[in-house]
Scaffold this active site. Structure first.
Site, mmCIF file in Angstrom:
data_model
loop_
_atom_site.group_PDB
_atom_site.id
_atom_site.type_symbol
_atom_site.label_atom_id
_atom_site.label_comp_id
_atom_site.label_asym_id
_atom_site.label_seq_id
_atom_site.Cartn_x
_atom_site.Cartn_y
_atom_site.Cartn_z
ATOM 1 N N PHE A 26 6.323 37.031 -10.594
ATOM 2 C CA PHE A 26 7.276 36.153 -9.928
ATOM 3 C C PHE A 26 7.840 36.897 -8.730
ATOM 4 O O PHE A 26 8.464 37.951 -8.868
ATOM 5 C CB PHE A 26 8.384 35.744 -10.900
ATOM 6 N N LEU A 67 9.100 40.238 -12.867
ATOM 7 C CA LEU A 67 9.846 39.845 -11.670
ATOM 8 C C LEU A 67 9.785 40.990 -10.669
ATOM 9 O O LEU A 67 10.023 42.139 -11.026
ATOM 10 C CB LEU A 67 11.322 39.579 -11.990
ATOM 11 N N CYS A 68 9.504 40.668 -9.411
ATOM 12 C CA CYS A 68 9.564 41.685 -8.360
ATOM 13 C C CYS A 68 11.010 42.166 -8.257
ATOM 14 O O CYS A 68 11.934 41.376 -8.069
ATOM 15 C CB CYS A 68 9.125 41.104 -7.022
ATOM 16 N N VAL A 69 11.195 43.460 -8.412
ATOM 17 C CA VAL A 69 12.558 43.993 -8.521
ATOM 18 C C VAL A 69 13.364 43.752 -7.241
ATOM 19 O O VAL A 69 14.537 43.352 -7.295
ATOM 20 C CB VAL A 69 12.538 45.483 -8.936
ATOM 21 N N ALA A 106 14.289 40.088 -6.984
ATOM 22 C CA ALA A 106 15.229 39.696 -8.034
ATOM 23 C C ALA A 106 16.644 40.189 -7.743
ATOM 24 O O ALA A 106 17.610 39.423 -7.806
ATOM 25 C CB ALA A 106 14.752 40.226 -9.390
#
Lengths: 119, 130
Positions: B39, B77-79, B82
């Site tokens: 994501f 999730l792409c940090v 996010a």
């Protein structure tokens, strides 16, 4: 990290300052380079606006990121000629080192990659 | 076949995220492997455990959680995406002195390197959303 050698094509389709995705796509390109992946960049649709020179913006400039690409071993960028022409742009309007691809060339070009990532 | 998904769209803006879910669901049922679902960009809102849809609406977070157990598929999730959008796990929440962590525990925060690795390792990488 050793990864299988696949040829990846990143298709940049978003205009430079209409959101975060233009930056996001290039972030992916830089990450791919760090992991020594064979990645090629193609600009099409609204993404062709990223390739115009002399961008003057507040905040983070896409042009500066594109300027840094040779440091990450991306020497050559590709652009879809049809996307340029439908926006009344020509290859001479763009920054240097951009290879144009005609509608006739595009299918074989896309087919030559293992994975396409569209951002 | 090993298939990875890249989800760029938020849960409620347009149909792309629903398409991603239904594609993943159908692929698993057809016997394919989905090792990872990534994501990125607005897609990180899929990991927001604080979303509370009305009873007659689909719970788009829980749906992914159920699918990930079935896969099993890692939900990533792409940090950077996010944190920018206020989706934080407990550790990030404490580190940045926020009131609470709101990321669903079935998801993980990770860097783009994981997506790069998936692109190299899987047979197909499908992008959903613009």
């Amino acid at each position: 990290m050793t990864l299988p050698g696949k040829r990846l094509l990143l298709i940049c389709r978003h205009s430079p300052y209409a959101g975060q995705l233009s930056h996001g796509a290039l972030d992916f390109a830089l990450a791919a380079s760090v992991f020594e992946q064979d990645l090629t960049l193609l600009f099409m649709d609204e993404g062709v606006w990223q390739l115009l020179p002399n961008q003057q913006v507040d905040g983070k400039s896409i042009e500066k990121t594109l300027d840094s690409l040779p440091l990450y071993d991306f020497e050559e960028l590709h652009v879809d000629l049809g996307s340029l022409h439908s926006r009344h742009l020509s290859i001479t309007d763009l920054r240097g080192s951009v290879t144009p691809l005609s509608a006739a060339e595009l299918p074989a070009f896309l087919d030559s990659f293992d994975q396409l990532i569209s951002c | 076949m090993k298939i990875s998904l890249l989800v760029l769209g938020s849960p409620l803006a347009g149909a792309s995220a629903d398409s991603a879910y239904h594609y993943a669901d159908a692929a698993l049922r057809a016997g394919h492997e989905i090792p990872g679902i990534f994501f990125y960009h607005e897609g990180v809102y899929h990991g927001n455990a604080f979303s509370a849809p009305a009873q007659d609406e689909t719970d788009r977070v829980e749906r992914w959680v159920e699918l990930s157990r079935r896969g099993p598929s890692e939900l990533v999730l792409c940090v950077a995406s996010a944190l920018r959008r206020g989706i934080l796990d407990q550790a990030e929440s404490s580190r940045r002195s926020r009131a609470a962590g709101n990321m669903h525990p079935a998801f993980n925060l990770a860097g783009l390197g994981l997506l790069v690795a998936a692109a190299g390792e899987c047979d197909r990488l499908l992008t959903f959303g613009t």
